[in-house]
Design an enzyme around this catalytic site. Structure first.
Site, PDB file in Angstrom:
ATOM      1  N   ILE A 187       0.804  -1.228   0.000  1.00 50.60           N
ATOM      2  CA  ILE A 187       0.000   0.000   0.000  1.00 50.60           C
ATOM      3  C   ILE A 187       0.833   1.273   0.000  1.00 50.60           C
ATOM      4  CG2 ILE A 187      -2.046  -1.040   1.022  1.00 50.60           C
ATOM      5  CD1 ILE A 187      -1.222   0.134   3.713  1.00 50.60           C
ATOM      6  N   HIS A 188       2.110   1.162   0.273  1.00 46.32           N
ATOM      7  CA  HIS A 188       2.979   2.330   0.229  1.00 46.32           C
ATOM      8  C   HIS A 188       3.879   2.308  -1.000  1.00 46.32           C
ATOM      9  CE1 HIS A 188       2.105   1.709   4.587  1.00 46.32           C
ATOM     10  NE2 HIS A 188       1.666   2.933   4.393  1.00 46.32           N
ATOM     11  N   GLY A 189       3.512   1.479  -1.971  1.00 47.67           N
ATOM     12  CA  GLY A 189       4.277   1.410  -3.204  1.00 47.67           C
ATOM     13  C   GLY A 189       5.418   0.421  -3.182  1.00 47.67           C
TER      14      GLY A 189
END
Length: 173
Positions: free
Chosen positions: A97-99
Site C-alpha cells: 500500500i505504500h508502493g
C-alpha cells in the site's frame, strides 16, 4: 492528571505476495488491516474485555488474506511525482500500500483475469473449502471508480461461486 488505558497490539500480516505461507510473519499488512480493525472495534463495542477483544482480533488477523494490484503509483502528500510509474497499458501485481514492489508488472489484464489470478494466489494460501463462506473486501484506495470495483467484485464473486464458496452479505445469489 494522566490516565493510562491498557492496550494490546495486533500486527496484521495479510499480504500473501510479500512472503511465503511458511514465512507468514514476514508479510506486510495491507487491506486486511481494515477488516481486523473493524472486528476489533466491534468486539470492544460489544462489551468484551481487552483480553477477549485481543483474542477475537488475532483470530480475524489469522483469517485475513490479501493481494494488491496497482495501475499507477501513489503520490505522497507534498511530493510532485508518484512513487513509481507504469505505462497506461501496464499493471503491478502484489504491490504494497505504500508502493513497495510487487511480484510482477506487465501488460494490463481484464477484470476477470485479475480476479482469477488473485483468487488462485489467495486460495492456494487460505484454508477455505467448498461449502464455506468468506467475507470479501475490494478496495481501490480512492484511485478506482466504484463502477470498476463493482465489476471486479462481481468477477471475484462469480469465480468463488463456481468453486462452491459463498461470499458473505452480497446481493448476488
Amino acid at each position: 492528571m494522566r490516565c493510562f488505558w491498557p492496550v494490546k497490539t495486533v500486527r496484521v500480516w495479510d499480504d500473501v505476495a510479500s512472503a511465503s505461507k511458511e514465512n507468514y510473519l514476514d508479510r506486510r499488512g495491507i487491506a486486511g488491516n481494515v477488516l481486523v480493525i473493524k472486528i476489533a472495534g466491534a468486539a470492544t463495542a460489544s462489551g468484551l474485555d481487552l483480553e477477549e477483544a485481543y483474542r477475537v482480533a488475532c483470530k480475524a488477523r489469522d483469517n485475513v488474506y490479501s493481494i494488491g494490484v496497482g495501475l499507477s503509483g501513489a503520490t505522497i502528500p507534498g511530493e510532485d511525482k508518484p512513487i513509481f510509474t507504469l505505462a497506461d497499458d501496464e499493471m503491478e501485481y502484489g504491490l504494497g500500500i505504500h508502493g513497495e514492489p510487487g511480484v510482477w508488472n506487465g501488460p494490463l489484464k481484464t477484470s476477470h483475469e485479475i480476479a482469477e489470478e488473485s483468487l488462485n494466489t489467495l486460495l492456494a494460501d487460505m484454508p477455505v473449502a467448498e461449502g464455506e463462506e468468506v467475507s470479501l473486501l475490494i478496495n481501490g484506495l480512492g484511485a478506482t471508480s466504484i463502477e470498476e470495483l463493482y465489476i471486479l467484485s462481481n468477477d471475484v464473486t462469480e469465480i468463488l461461486k463456481s468453486k462452491g464458496i459463498k461470499v458473505y452479505k452480497t446481493d448476488r445469489k
